[in-house]
Design a protein around this motif. Sequence first.
Motif, PDB file in Angstrom:
ATOM      1  N   PHE A  99       1.734  44.759 -58.736  1.00 29.23           N
ATOM      2  CA  PHE A  99       2.750  43.711 -58.724  1.00 29.23           C
ATOM      3  C   PHE A  99       3.917  44.093 -57.821  1.00 29.23           C
ATOM      4  O   PHE A  99       4.371  43.303 -56.985  1.00 29.23           O
ATOM      5  CB  PHE A  99       3.249  43.447 -60.144  1.00 29.23           C
ATOM      6  CG  PHE A  99       4.314  42.392 -60.231  1.00 29.23           C
ATOM      7  CD1 PHE A  99       3.977  41.056 -60.280  1.00 29.23           C
ATOM      8  CD2 PHE A  99       5.659  42.744 -60.256  1.00 29.23           C
ATOM      9  CE1 PHE A  99       4.959  40.072 -60.354  1.00 29.23           C
ATOM     10  CE2 PHE A  99       6.643  41.775 -60.322  1.00 29.23           C
ATOM     11  CZ  PHE A  99       6.298  40.439 -60.377  1.00 29.23           C
ATOM     12  N   VAL A 100       4.411  45.313 -57.981  1.00 27.49           N
ATOM     13  CA  VAL A 100       5.539  45.767 -57.163  1.00 27.49           C
ATOM     14  C   VAL A 100       5.158  45.807 -55.689  1.00 27.49           C
ATOM     15  O   VAL A 100       5.912  45.359 -54.816  1.00 27.49           O
ATOM     16  CB  VAL A 100       6.017  47.153 -57.642  1.00 27.49           C
ATOM     17  CG1 VAL A 100       7.058  47.718 -56.683  1.00 27.49           C
ATOM     18  CG2 VAL A 100       6.589  47.064 -59.048  1.00 27.49           C
ATOM     19  N   SER A 101       3.970  46.334 -55.403  1.00 31.76           N
ATOM     20  CA  SER A 101       3.532  46.455 -54.016  1.00 31.76           C
ATOM     21  C   SER A 101       3.370  45.096 -53.343  1.00 31.76           C
ATOM     22  O   SER A 101       3.875  44.857 -52.241  1.00 31.76           O
ATOM     23  CB  SER A 101       2.215  47.231 -53.966  1.00 31.76           C
ATOM     24  OG  SER A 101       1.707  47.258 -52.651  1.00 31.76           O
ATOM     25  N   VAL A 102       2.681  44.191 -54.017  1.00 30.60           N
ATOM     26  CA  VAL A 102       2.413  42.883 -53.416  1.00 30.60           C
ATOM     27  C   VAL A 102       3.676  42.033 -53.373  1.00 30.60           C
ATOM     28  O   VAL A 102       3.880  41.267 -52.426  1.00 30.60           O
ATOM     29  CB  VAL A 102       1.289  42.165 -54.193  1.00 30.60           C
ATOM     30  CG1 VAL A 102       1.056  40.764 -53.636  1.00 30.60           C
ATOM     31  CG2 VAL A 102       0.003  42.969 -54.105  1.00 30.60           C
ATOM     32  N   TYR A 103       4.549  42.153 -54.375  1.00 31.91           N
ATOM     33  CA  TYR A 103       5.786  41.382 -54.350  1.00 31.91           C
ATOM     34  C   TYR A 103       6.681  41.843 -53.204  1.00 31.91           C
ATOM     35  O   TYR A 103       7.364  41.024 -52.566  1.00 31.91           O
ATOM     36  CB  TYR A 103       6.530  41.523 -55.680  1.00 31.91           C
ATOM     37  CG  TYR A 103       7.316  40.280 -56.045  1.00 31.91           C
ATOM     38  CD1 TYR A 103       8.455  39.918 -55.326  1.00 31.91           C
ATOM     39  CD2 TYR A 103       6.906  39.448 -57.077  1.00 31.91           C
ATOM     40  CE1 TYR A 103       9.154  38.772 -55.642  1.00 31.91           C
ATOM     41  CE2 TYR A 103       7.603  38.302 -57.393  1.00 31.91           C
ATOM     42  CZ  TYR A 103       8.727  37.967 -56.674  1.00 31.91           C
ATOM     43  OH  TYR A 103       9.413  36.823 -56.974  1.00 31.91           O
ATOM     44  N   THR A 104       6.671  43.132 -52.914  1.00 33.47           N
ATOM     45  CA  THR A 104       7.420  43.627 -51.766  1.00 33.47           C
ATOM     46  C   THR A 104       6.869  43.041 -50.472  1.00 33.47           C
ATOM     47  O   THR A 104       7.628  42.608 -49.592  1.00 33.47           O
ATOM     48  CB  THR A 104       7.359  45.164 -51.717  1.00 33.47           C
ATOM     49  OG1 THR A 104       7.904  45.695 -52.923  1.00 33.47           O
ATOM     50  CG2 THR A 104       8.147  45.701 -50.526  1.00 33.47           C
ATOM     51  N   GLN A 105       5.543  43.024 -50.363  1.00 30.56           N
ATOM     52  CA  GLN A 105       4.914  42.420 -49.182  1.00 30.56           C
ATOM     53  C   GLN A 105       5.240  40.928 -49.093  1.00 30.56           C
ATOM     54  O   GLN A 105       5.491  40.397 -48.015  1.00 30.56           O
ATOM     55  CB  GLN A 105       3.404  42.622 -49.250  1.00 30.56           C
ATOM     56  CG  GLN A 105       2.651  42.031 -48.054  1.00 30.56           C
ATOM     57  CD  GLN A 105       1.154  42.170 -48.207  1.00 30.56           C
ATOM     58  OE1 GLN A 105       0.666  42.827 -49.116  1.00 30.56           O
ATOM     59  NE2 GLN A 105       0.420  41.549 -47.297  1.00 30.56           N
ATOM     60  N   TYR A 106       5.243  40.257 -50.232  1.00 27.18           N
ATOM     61  CA  TYR A 106       5.577  38.831 -50.272  1.00 27.18           C
ATOM     62  C   TYR A 106       6.990  38.576 -49.752  1.00 27.18           C
ATOM     63  O   TYR A 106       7.215  37.674 -48.935  1.00 27.18           O
ATOM     64  CB  TYR A 106       5.431  38.335 -51.711  1.00 27.18           C
ATOM     65  CG  TYR A 106       5.928  36.927 -51.942  1.00 27.18           C
ATOM     66  CD1 TYR A 106       5.115  35.829 -51.707  1.00 27.18           C
ATOM     67  CD2 TYR A 106       7.220  36.703 -52.416  1.00 27.18           C
ATOM     68  CE1 TYR A 106       5.570  34.541 -51.931  1.00 27.18           C
ATOM     69  CE2 TYR A 106       7.688  35.425 -52.638  1.00 27.18           C
ATOM     70  CZ  TYR A 106       6.861  34.337 -52.392  1.00 27.18           C
ATOM     71  OH  TYR A 106       7.326  33.072 -52.608  1.00 27.18           O
ATOM     72  N   ASP A 107       7.950  39.374 -50.230  1.00 28.26           N
ATOM     73  CA  ASP A 107       9.338  39.202 -49.787  1.00 28.26           C
ATOM     74  C   ASP A 107       9.484  39.439 -48.289  1.00 28.26           C
ATOM     75  O   ASP A 107      10.206  38.709 -47.596  1.00 28.26           O
ATOM     76  CB  ASP A 107      10.252  40.162 -50.559  1.00 28.26           C
ATOM     77  CG  ASP A 107      10.441  39.741 -52.005  1.00 28.26           C
ATOM     78  OD1 ASP A 107      10.219  38.553 -52.302  1.00 28.26           O
ATOM     79  OD2 ASP A 107      10.797  40.600 -52.833  1.00 28.26           O
ATOM     80  N   ILE A 108       8.796  40.456 -47.783  1.00 21.99           N
ATOM     81  CA  ILE A 108       8.887  40.765 -46.359  1.00 21.99           C
ATOM     82  C   ILE A 108       8.312  39.631 -45.512  1.00 21.99           C
ATOM     83  O   ILE A 108       8.923  39.187 -44.527  1.00 21.99           O
ATOM     84  CB  ILE A 108       8.157  42.091 -46.058  1.00 21.99           C
ATOM     85  CG1 ILE A 108       8.898  43.259 -46.717  1.00 21.99           C
ATOM     86  CG2 ILE A 108       8.045  42.320 -44.546  1.00 21.99           C
ATOM     87  CD1 ILE A 108       8.152  44.574 -46.612  1.00 21.99           C
ATOM     88  N   GLU A 109       7.130  39.139 -45.879  1.00 20.65           N
ATOM     89  CA  GLU A 109       6.498  38.074 -45.109  1.00 20.65           C
ATOM     90  C   GLU A 109       7.283  36.767 -45.208  1.00 20.65           C
ATOM     91  O   GLU A 109       7.397  36.024 -44.233  1.00 20.65           O
ATOM     92  CB  GLU A 109       5.067  37.864 -45.588  1.00 20.65           C
ATOM     93  CG  GLU A 109       4.152  39.034 -45.294  1.00 20.65           C
ATOM     94  CD  GLU A 109       2.714  38.758 -45.647  1.00 20.65           C
ATOM     95  OE1 GLU A 109       2.385  37.576 -45.919  1.00 20.65           O
ATOM     96  OE2 GLU A 109       1.897  39.704 -45.648  1.00 20.65           O
ATOM     97  N   LYS A 110       7.833  36.500 -46.385  1.00 21.99           N
ATOM     98  CA  LYS A 110       8.618  35.277 -46.561  1.00 21.99           C
ATOM     99  C   LYS A 110       9.878  35.325 -45.711  1.00 21.99           C
ATOM    100  O   LYS A 110      10.265  34.326 -45.080  1.00 21.99           O
ATOM    101  CB  LYS A 110       8.975  35.098 -48.037  1.00 21.99           C
ATOM    102  CG  LYS A 110       9.642  33.765 -48.349  1.00 21.99           C
ATOM    103  CD  LYS A 110       9.869  33.618 -49.844  1.00 21.99           C
ATOM    104  CE  LYS A 110      10.535  32.284 -50.165  1.00 21.99           C
ATOM    105  NZ  LYS A 110      10.759  32.130 -51.624  1.00 21.99           N
TER     106      LYS A 110
END
Length: 219
Positions: A99-110
């Motif tokens: 969750f932490v890893s993918v949410y970080t990726q989500y924030d960066i891409e967004k």
Amino acid sequence: MASTNGTSPNHIEIPMHANGAALVVQPKPNQVVDQESNTNYTQRAQWLRAAVLGANDGLVSVASLMMGVGAVKHDITAMVLAGFAGLVAGACSMAIGEFVSVYTQYDIEKAQIKREEEEVADHEREKLPNPFQAAAASAVAFSVGGVVPMLAALFIRNHKVRMGVVAVAVSLALLVFGIFGAILGRTPVTRSCLRVLIGGWMAMAITFGFTKLLGSVSL
């Protein structure tokens, strides 16, 4: 429109009424597309990685933990309880970490999309990773993998037979997970199976060996 001049089936011909010529459009070389279902397999990468790795991690981690306990204790209760504790702890750890890893990726891409465009199309939003989906897939997959060695050991009283059955059951499950991941990701089946199988054997052997060595030392 079918090609009649020897053009490759991957070409698309568009008639040009001005001079009767046909425009040949080449497909993008880096785009992986199944021509039968038009499925872009790169879009499966996020949840496939979480599910396959979670299942493999659960299987290998719980099995190695049980083998390690079995190296110094012949009690079936100790093995099963150790496996259950490893399953619960591992599933929670996998879910939180994913969750932490993918949410970080989500924030960066967004944030990157907002910098590049004022208005983002719907199909671009759909490409963003889903941290909740990845976390759930990791936890469920880890639990599914971890149940295999526990079920294999649960009803066998003889210690040596139990250890052997766990090793065989884990090996078969690793092959199944390797085949499953290769089919979904359209990757070579043999290499995928060998990677997970050899890695699982190494993890169980190392855990068993070190625990046996530590248990034989008088502290």
